[in-house]
Design a protein around this motif. Structure first.
Motif, PDB file in Angstrom:
ATOM      1  N   GLU A 150       0.820  -1.214   0.000  1.00 29.57           N
ATOM      2  CA  GLU A 150       0.000   0.000   0.000  1.00 29.57           C
ATOM      3  C   GLU A 150       0.855   1.266   0.000  1.00 29.57           C
ATOM      4  N   GLU A 151       1.906   1.323   0.827  1.00 24.23           N
ATOM      5  CA  GLU A 151       2.736   2.529   0.858  1.00 24.23           C
ATOM      6  C   GLU A 151       3.523   2.685  -0.441  1.00 24.23           C
ATOM      7  N   THR A 152       3.930   1.546  -1.023  1.00 23.74           N
ATOM      8  CA  THR A 152       4.624   1.576  -2.310  1.00 23.74           C
ATOM      9  C   THR A 152       3.687   2.067  -3.399  1.00 23.74           C
ATOM     10  N   LEU A 153       2.454   1.614  -3.367  1.00 21.98           N
ATOM     11  CA  LEU A 153       1.447   2.030  -4.338  1.00 21.98           C
ATOM     12  C   LEU A 153       1.181   3.528  -4.242  1.00 21.98           C
ATOM     13  N   GLY A 154       1.184   4.061  -3.032  1.00 22.27           N
ATOM     14  CA  GLY A 154       0.942   5.495  -2.854  1.00 22.27           C
ATOM     15  C   GLY A 154       1.997   6.352  -3.528  1.00 22.27           C
ATOM     16  N   ILE A 155       3.261   5.932  -3.450  1.00 24.90           N
ATOM     17  CA  ILE A 155       4.334   6.666  -4.125  1.00 24.90           C
ATOM     18  C   ILE A 155       4.266   6.453  -5.630  1.00 24.90           C
ATOM     19  N   PHE A 156       4.024   5.211  -6.050  1.00 24.53           N
ATOM     20  CA  PHE A 156       3.922   4.905  -7.471  1.00 24.53           C
ATOM     21  C   PHE A 156       2.905   5.803  -8.163  1.00 24.53           C
ATOM     22  N   ARG A 157       1.782   6.011  -7.541  1.00 27.37           N
ATOM     23  CA  ARG A 157       0.714   6.795  -8.155  1.00 27.37           C
ATOM     24  C   ARG A 157       1.090   8.266  -8.339  1.00 27.37           C
ATOM     25  N   SER A 158       2.106   8.719  -7.625  1.00 26.46           N
ATOM     26  CA  SER A 158       2.521  10.115  -7.738  1.00 26.46           C
ATOM     27  C   SER A 158       3.688  10.327  -8.698  1.00 26.46           C
ATOM     28  N   LEU A 159       4.268   9.239  -9.190  1.00 26.83           N
ATOM     29  CA  LEU A 159       5.406   9.353 -10.104  1.00 26.83           C
ATOM     30  C   LEU A 159       4.936   9.721 -11.507  1.00 26.83           C
ATOM     31  N   GLN A 160       5.699  10.570 -12.172  1.00 27.83           N
ATOM     32  CA  GLN A 160       5.365  10.953 -13.543  1.00 27.83           C
ATOM     33  C   GLN A 160       5.564   9.806 -14.525  1.00 27.83           C
ATOM     34  N   ASN A 161       6.615   9.018 -14.286  1.00 25.84           N
ATOM     35  CA  ASN A 161       6.995   7.971 -15.240  1.00 25.84           C
ATOM     36  C   ASN A 161       7.321   6.697 -14.472  1.00 25.84           C
ATOM     37  N   GLY A 162       6.350   6.258 -13.680  1.00 28.94           N
ATOM     38  CA  GLY A 162       6.600   5.148 -12.783  1.00 28.94           C
ATOM     39  C   GLY A 162       5.923   3.860 -13.178  1.00 28.94           C
ATOM     40  N   SER A 163       6.439   2.770 -12.642  1.00 29.55           N
ATOM     41  CA  SER A 163       5.813   1.461 -12.757  1.00 29.55           C
ATOM     42  C   SER A 163       6.066   0.739 -11.439  1.00 29.55           C
ATOM     43  N   MET A 164       5.346  -0.356 -11.249  1.00 27.31           N
ATOM     44  CA  MET A 164       5.425  -1.051  -9.961  1.00 27.31           C
ATOM     45  C   MET A 164       5.333  -2.548 -10.182  1.00 27.31           C
ATOM     46  N   VAL A 165       6.114  -3.290  -9.400  1.00 28.09           N
ATOM     47  CA  VAL A 165       6.125  -4.747  -9.470  1.00 28.09           C
ATOM     48  C   VAL A 165       6.001  -5.304  -8.057  1.00 28.09           C
ATOM     49  N   VAL A 166       5.083  -6.239  -7.870  1.00 33.02           N
ATOM     50  CA  VAL A 166       4.971  -6.964  -6.611  1.00 33.02           C
ATOM     51  C   VAL A 166       5.560  -8.352  -6.830  1.00 33.02           C
ATOM     52  N   LEU A 167       6.639  -8.656  -6.120  1.00 27.68           N
ATOM     53  CA  LEU A 167       7.318  -9.939  -6.284  1.00 27.68           C
ATOM     54  C   LEU A 167       6.638 -11.000  -5.415  1.00 27.68           C
ATOM     55  N   PRO A 168       6.253 -12.122  -5.996  1.00 22.42           N
ATOM     56  CA  PRO A 168       5.553 -13.151  -5.226  1.00 22.42           C
ATOM     57  C   PRO A 168       6.472 -13.906  -4.279  1.00 22.42           C
ATOM     58  N   GLU A 169       5.911 -14.282  -3.134  1.00 20.55           N
ATOM     59  CA  GLU A 169       6.626 -15.099  -2.146  1.00 20.55           C
ATOM     60  C   GLU A 169       7.983 -14.492  -1.787  1.00 20.55           C
ATOM     61  N   THR A 170       8.005 -13.180  -1.599  1.00 19.75           N
ATOM     62  CA  THR A 170       9.264 -12.466  -1.379  1.00 19.75           C
ATOM     63  C   THR A 170       9.220 -11.669  -0.082  1.00 19.75           C
ATOM     64  N   LYS A 171      10.207 -11.898   0.771  1.00 19.52           N
ATOM     65  CA  LYS A 171      10.336 -11.168   2.026  1.00 19.52           C
ATOM     66  C   LYS A 171      11.305  -9.993   1.842  1.00 19.52           C
ATOM     67  N   HIS A 172      11.555  -9.257   2.928  1.00 26.17           N
ATOM     68  CA  HIS A 172      12.378  -8.044   2.816  1.00 26.17           C
ATOM     69  C   HIS A 172      13.871  -8.318   2.620  1.00 26.17           C
ATOM     70  N   PRO A 173      14.489  -9.228   3.369  1.00 28.66           N
ATOM     71  CA  PRO A 173      15.953  -9.386   3.243  1.00 28.66           C
ATOM     72  C   PRO A 173      16.365  -9.736   1.817  1.00 28.66           C
ATOM     73  N   ILE A 174      17.342  -9.032   1.286  1.00 30.27           N
ATOM     74  CA  ILE A 174      17.730  -9.234  -0.106  1.00 30.27           C
ATOM     75  C   ILE A 174      18.304 -10.627  -0.329  1.00 30.27           C
ATOM     76  N   GLU A 175      18.889 -11.213   0.706  1.00 27.21           N
ATOM     77  CA  GLU A 175      19.438 -12.559   0.529  1.00 27.21           C
ATOM     78  C   GLU A 175      18.332 -13.616   0.386  1.00 27.21           C
ATOM     79  N   LYS A 176      17.096 -13.247   0.698  1.00 20.30           N
ATOM     80  CA  LYS A 176      15.968 -14.159   0.537  1.00 20.30           C
ATOM     81  C   LYS A 176      15.211 -13.934  -0.776  1.00 20.30           C
ATOM     82  N   VAL A 177      15.638 -12.949  -1.547  1.00 23.19           N
ATOM     83  CA  VAL A 177      14.992 -12.657  -2.828  1.00 23.19           C
ATOM     84  C   VAL A 177      15.512 -13.638  -3.886  1.00 23.19           C
ATOM     85  N   ASN A 178      14.617 -14.117  -4.731  1.00 19.84           N
ATOM     86  CA  ASN A 178      15.008 -15.001  -5.823  1.00 19.84           C
ATOM     87  C   ASN A 178      15.940 -14.243  -6.760  1.00 19.84           C
ATOM     88  N   LYS A 179      17.190 -14.672  -6.832  1.00 20.65           N
ATOM     89  CA  LYS A 179      18.203 -13.937  -7.589  1.00 20.65           C
ATOM     90  C   LYS A 179      17.907 -13.932  -9.087  1.00 20.65           C
TER      91      LYS A 179
END
Length: 230
Positions: free
Chosen positions: A188-217
């Protein structure tokens, strides 16, 4: 000549966070990495850690390397810094891809995040994280970095720099990525910023937590390449 791509780490992170993706990305891009003040074994400044100082560091780095305007992939706080740099010095940034960047900063949010940044708490509850901090920053340097980071969060809680109003000044391509299981950063907070960007896009990564080492590389590398070719 390969396009320049800066990989910018987050709070309590270091350049090593990108080891596994940098070697792959170097086939297509000239990859740049540096440690923010007080991170990765660099000296902790006498002045308090603040987003403004990190923003100036990024701008100075781009100009010193003569690579502007440059694309930036910013993880967590790294994304915050990159967006602030695009507002402050638009000539230095060509595009920004973020992952897990927190925008909803209030005094209560800062206090909640700060409660976990206690050395004794971390030793008891997250010994593996403590080992990583010691490896990244040094056995005697990681502990002083914790209260310095708390101070940065508290400053953001009192006066957030990136808001739906301020990001309207960013006119370059920006893609915001957030994990659907990120307990620190909400969709929701990411969506709020996305909507205010002039040239923005947004991606929600599935099954993904915050730590970068847990992100699918593989997914992360694909997203970076996809964004860089827009």
């Amino acid at each position: 000549m390969k396009p320049a791509l800066i990989l910018l780490h987050g709070a309590l992170g270091a350049v090593q966070h990108f080891d596994s993706i940098a070697t792959v990305l170097e086939d297509q891009y000239t990859v740049y990495r540096f440690n923010l003040y007080g991170h990765g074994g660099t000296p902790l400044p006498a002045a308090p850690l603040r987003i403004e100082a990190f923003t100036g560091q990024l701008i100075d780095y781009i100009r010193s390397q003569n690579i502007g305007p440059a694309a930036v992939f910013g993880y967590s706080m790294g994304g915050y810094i990159a967006l602030q740099a695009a507002i402050q010095a638009p000539d230095t940034i060509s595009r920004i891809l973020t992952l897990g960047t927190k925008f909803d900063w209030t005094p209560d949010v800062a206090a909640k995040e700060a409660r976990t940044l206690n050395a004794d708490f971390l030793r008891e509850k997250a010994p593996a994280f403590v080992n990583q901090l010691a490896e990244f920053h040094g056995p005697s340097a990681w502990e002083p970095l914790l209260p310095a980071t708390v101070g940065l969060m508290e400053a953001l809680g009192q006066r957030p720099l990136l808001t739906p109003e301020t990001v309207t000044a960013v006119d370059i391509p920006v893609r915001l990525m957030v994990g659907d299981r990120d307990h620190m950063v909400s969709v929701e907070e990411t969506l709020g910023i996305f909507r205010s960007l002039q040239n923005g896009s947004m991606v929600v990564l599935p099954e993904t937590k915050h730590p970068i080492e847990k992100v699918n590389k593989a997914v992360l590398i694909w997203e970076i390449r996809s964004f860089m070719t827009l």
